[in-house]
Scaffold this motif. Structure first.
Motif: not given
Length: 91
Positions: A5, A36, A48-49, A52-53, A55-56, A65
């Motif tokens: 991670r 985010a 995780d946040m 995710y932010q 990546k996206m 997603i």
């Protein structure tokens, strides 16, 4: 946080941080949190946040997603799938 991670987070963070090298780590994390929509203290910001932010964040708003996209089936017939799962063949 597991090593994989940390490695994933650093891999995603590096190119973003390279674009704004004048920011320190806390400023960069705050910027990502703001993007985010995170309103809490940075101590509550999860890996995780962040992942995710990162990546996206640059993806289109309607983009799927990645974790969901791999399982997505176009025009899936939910009714037939439920009936089949219940042992009812609809032919």
């Amino acid at each position: 946080m597991a090593c994989h991670r940390i490695e994933e987070l650093l891999e995603l963070l590096a190119p973003v941080w390279q674009k704004e090298q004048e920011l320190n780590l806390m400023q960069m994390l705050q910027k990502i949190a703001d993007q985010a929509g995170f309103k809490g203290p940075l101590t509550e910001l999860t890996d995780d946040m962040l992942i995710y932010q990162l990546k996206m964040g640059s993806a289109d708003e309607g983009a799927m997603i990645p974790g969901i996209q791999k399982d997505y089936v176009e025009n899936y017939d939910w009714k037939a799938a439920i009936l089949k799962a219940r042992g009812i063949d609809e032919e």
